[in-house]
Design a protein around this motif. Sequence first.
Motif, PDB file in Angstrom:
ATOM      1  N   VAL A  24      -9.689  -3.877   1.221  1.00  0.00           N
ATOM      2  CA  VAL A  24      -8.358  -4.529   1.481  1.00  0.00           C
ATOM      3  C   VAL A  24      -7.371  -3.464   1.806  1.00  0.00           C
ATOM      4  O   VAL A  24      -6.924  -2.512   1.050  1.00  0.00           O
ATOM      5  CB  VAL A  24      -7.797  -5.066  -0.010  1.00  0.00           C
ATOM      6  CG1 VAL A  24      -6.752  -6.036   0.152  1.00  0.00           C
ATOM      7  CG2 VAL A  24      -9.189  -6.115  -0.568  1.00  0.00           C
ATOM      8  N   CYS A  54      -3.773  -7.479   4.372  1.00  0.00           N
ATOM      9  CA  CYS A  54      -2.753  -8.342   4.049  1.00  0.00           C
ATOM     10  C   CYS A  54      -1.372  -8.690   4.812  1.00  0.00           C
ATOM     11  O   CYS A  54      -1.017  -9.895   4.716  1.00  0.00           O
ATOM     12  CB  CYS A  54      -1.915  -7.560   2.685  1.00  0.00           C
ATOM     13  SG  CYS A  54      -3.101  -7.064   1.218  1.00  0.00           S
ATOM     14  N   THR A  55      -0.895  -7.843   5.452  1.00  0.00           N
ATOM     15  CA  THR A  55       0.376  -8.215   6.365  1.00  0.00           C
ATOM     16  C   THR A  55       0.157  -8.031   7.882  1.00  0.00           C
ATOM     17  O   THR A  55      -0.965  -7.330   8.214  1.00  0.00           O
ATOM     18  CB  THR A  55       1.601  -7.219   6.209  1.00  0.00           C
ATOM     19  OG1 THR A  55       1.221  -5.984   6.799  1.00  0.00           O
ATOM     20  CG2 THR A  55       1.865  -7.233   4.410  1.00  0.00           C
ATOM     21  N   LEU A  98      -4.468 -11.823   5.888  1.00  0.00           N
ATOM     22  CA  LEU A  98      -4.141 -12.689   4.647  1.00  0.00           C
ATOM     23  C   LEU A  98      -2.758 -13.437   5.132  1.00  0.00           C
ATOM     24  O   LEU A  98      -2.396 -14.382   4.419  1.00  0.00           O
ATOM     25  CB  LEU A  98      -3.869 -11.991   3.392  1.00  0.00           C
ATOM     26  CG  LEU A  98      -5.186 -11.260   2.912  1.00  0.00           C
ATOM     27  CD1 LEU A  98      -5.067 -10.759   1.501  1.00  0.00           C
ATOM     28  CD2 LEU A  98      -6.509 -12.492   2.877  1.00  0.00           C
ATOM     29  N   PHE A 119       6.106  -9.343   1.920  1.00  0.00           N
ATOM     30  CA  PHE A 119       4.889  -9.120   1.012  1.00  0.00           C
ATOM     31  C   PHE A 119       5.275  -8.596  -0.368  1.00  0.00           C
ATOM     32  O   PHE A 119       4.958  -9.046  -1.305  1.00  0.00           O
ATOM     33  CB  PHE A 119       3.878  -8.307   1.773  1.00  0.00           C
ATOM     34  CG  PHE A 119       2.474  -8.194   1.115  1.00  0.00           C
ATOM     35  CD1 PHE A 119       1.824  -9.311   0.195  1.00  0.00           C
ATOM     36  CD2 PHE A 119       2.024  -6.718   0.887  1.00  0.00           C
ATOM     37  CE1 PHE A 119       0.531  -9.024  -0.123  1.00  0.00           C
ATOM     38  CE2 PHE A 119       0.687  -6.728   0.260  1.00  0.00           C
ATOM     39  CZ  PHE A 119       0.146  -7.675  -0.173  1.00  0.00           C
ATOM     40  N   GLN A 127      -0.248 -14.572  -3.739  1.00  0.00           N
ATOM     41  CA  GLN A 127      -0.942 -13.876  -3.021  1.00  0.00           C
ATOM     42  C   GLN A 127      -2.256 -13.583  -3.677  1.00  0.00           C
ATOM     43  O   GLN A 127      -3.360 -13.496  -2.888  1.00  0.00           O
ATOM     44  CB  GLN A 127      -0.210 -12.331  -3.171  1.00  0.00           C
ATOM     45  CG  GLN A 127       1.213 -12.479  -2.385  1.00  0.00           C
ATOM     46  CD  GLN A 127       2.084 -11.355  -2.521  1.00  0.00           C
ATOM     47  OE1 GLN A 127       1.858 -10.462  -3.430  1.00  0.00           O
ATOM     48  NE2 GLN A 127       3.193 -11.322  -1.652  1.00  0.00           N
ATOM     49  N   LEU A 131      -6.413 -13.894  -1.729  1.00  0.00           N
ATOM     50  CA  LEU A 131      -7.678 -12.850  -1.792  1.00  0.00           C
ATOM     51  C   LEU A 131      -8.547 -13.600  -2.461  1.00  0.00           C
ATOM     52  O   LEU A 131      -9.918 -13.160  -2.163  1.00  0.00           O
ATOM     53  CB  LEU A 131      -7.103 -11.588  -2.316  1.00  0.00           C
ATOM     54  CG  LEU A 131      -8.030 -10.393  -2.065  1.00  0.00           C
ATOM     55  CD1 LEU A 131      -8.590 -10.159  -0.956  1.00  0.00           C
ATOM     56  CD2 LEU A 131      -7.315  -9.129  -2.810  1.00  0.00           C
ATOM     57  N   ASP A 156       4.196  -1.985   0.316  1.00  0.00           N
ATOM     58  CA  ASP A 156       3.117  -2.972   0.811  1.00  0.00           C
ATOM     59  C   ASP A 156       1.624  -2.323   0.113  1.00  0.00           C
ATOM     60  O   ASP A 156       0.884  -3.100  -0.188  1.00  0.00           O
ATOM     61  CB  ASP A 156       3.164  -3.068   2.136  1.00  0.00           C
ATOM     62  CG  ASP A 156       4.160  -3.970   2.781  1.00  0.00           C
ATOM     63  OD1 ASP A 156       4.585  -4.819   1.943  1.00  0.00           O
ATOM     64  OD2 ASP A 156       4.356  -4.075   3.959  1.00  0.00           O
ATOM     65  N   CYS A 160      -0.697  -4.144  -2.466  1.00  0.00           N
ATOM     66  CA  CYS A 160      -1.924  -4.196  -1.880  1.00  0.00           C
ATOM     67  C   CYS A 160      -2.756  -3.797  -3.157  1.00  0.00           C
ATOM     68  O   CYS A 160      -3.643  -4.889  -3.449  1.00  0.00           O
ATOM     69  CB  CYS A 160      -2.249  -3.505  -0.871  1.00  0.00           C
ATOM     70  SG  CYS A 160      -4.054  -3.530  -0.337  1.00  0.00           S
ATOM     71  N   SER A 164      -5.073  -6.437  -5.088  1.00  0.00           N
ATOM     72  CA  SER A 164      -6.595  -6.356  -5.352  1.00  0.00           C
ATOM     73  C   SER A 164      -7.221  -6.373  -6.677  1.00  0.00           C
ATOM     74  O   SER A 164      -8.278  -6.985  -6.896  1.00  0.00           O
ATOM     75  CB  SER A 164      -6.864  -4.988  -4.648  1.00  0.00           C
ATOM     76  OG  SER A 164      -6.478  -4.959  -3.243  1.00  0.00           O
TER      77      SER A 164
END
Length: 306
Positions: A24, A54-55, A98, A119, A127, A131, A156, A160, A164
Amino acid sequence: MSAHPGRGDNGRVTDPDQLRLLAVHAHPDDESSKGAATMAKYVAEGARVMVATCTGGERGSVLNPAMDRPEVWERMTEIRTHEMAKAREILGIEQEFLGFVDSGLPEGDPLPPLPEGCFALGDLEEQTRELVALIRRERPHVMTTYDEKGGYPHPDHIRCHEVSMAAFEAAGDPDRFPDAGEPWQPLKLYYNTTFHKERLVALHTAMTDRGIESPYGEWLENWVDKPEDAGRVTTRVPCADYFPTRDQALIAHATQVDPNGRWFTCPIDLQQATWPTEDFQLARCLVDTALPEDDLFAGIRETVHS
Ligand SMILES: [Zn+2]
């Protein structure tokens, strides 16, 4: 025949003998600078490796002078998606966005507020659900992410980490997100720790000994040892044969990586001789393993291939 080999009709990964890794990352390019050689190695060995980005990296700056042109800035999102596709091919991995929006790295004193809708300001539960759905579809045995400080303090990267950890806890729980797929519990979770002091000192010394000007001198001079960083490295994965692949993947992120920049100052052969591993911290583990390790799948390989 399924349209996607190894996948059932519901899109879930089905090959029971394949080892699977989910890394991730916050932005496109992070996968190529943190654990890329490890991923390329596991792909070469037959594992399925998925990167969740993620972004879209929408607020990244252009860090390569050759790419610092108005037409690049105007099409940043499109270009970074294209760069990610190239890196994905080079590494032999699967990759999905994502769909969250880059928060940018706030700079200045005082720091400016984060942009609305980004994010780092988003709803953690929502979010996490995204995931969790990916984990339940991909069924990874092992996940990697950043430590609680993000590895470096980008909002971010910290988010993240949070997403996760929350998803690792929730994915196997049938009471959490019951409409996001059949529960699946990954067995191990690691933090990327490649940029730790011992490795940088070793590379710095090796370059200096060879008469090459090291880019790490100032970084190391200003280094502040923090108690929480002592003993982070639990797992060193030998992957030196894949350092050239890692560099190619990095260069594919042309807006973010200057091929003449400091990433590439240390010759590959010197890196291979001096520090032939990428390093990780085992942060969650549901199987038996003995530390230190040299394999992210230690304790899992034996049962999956039984
Ligand atoms: Zn990043």
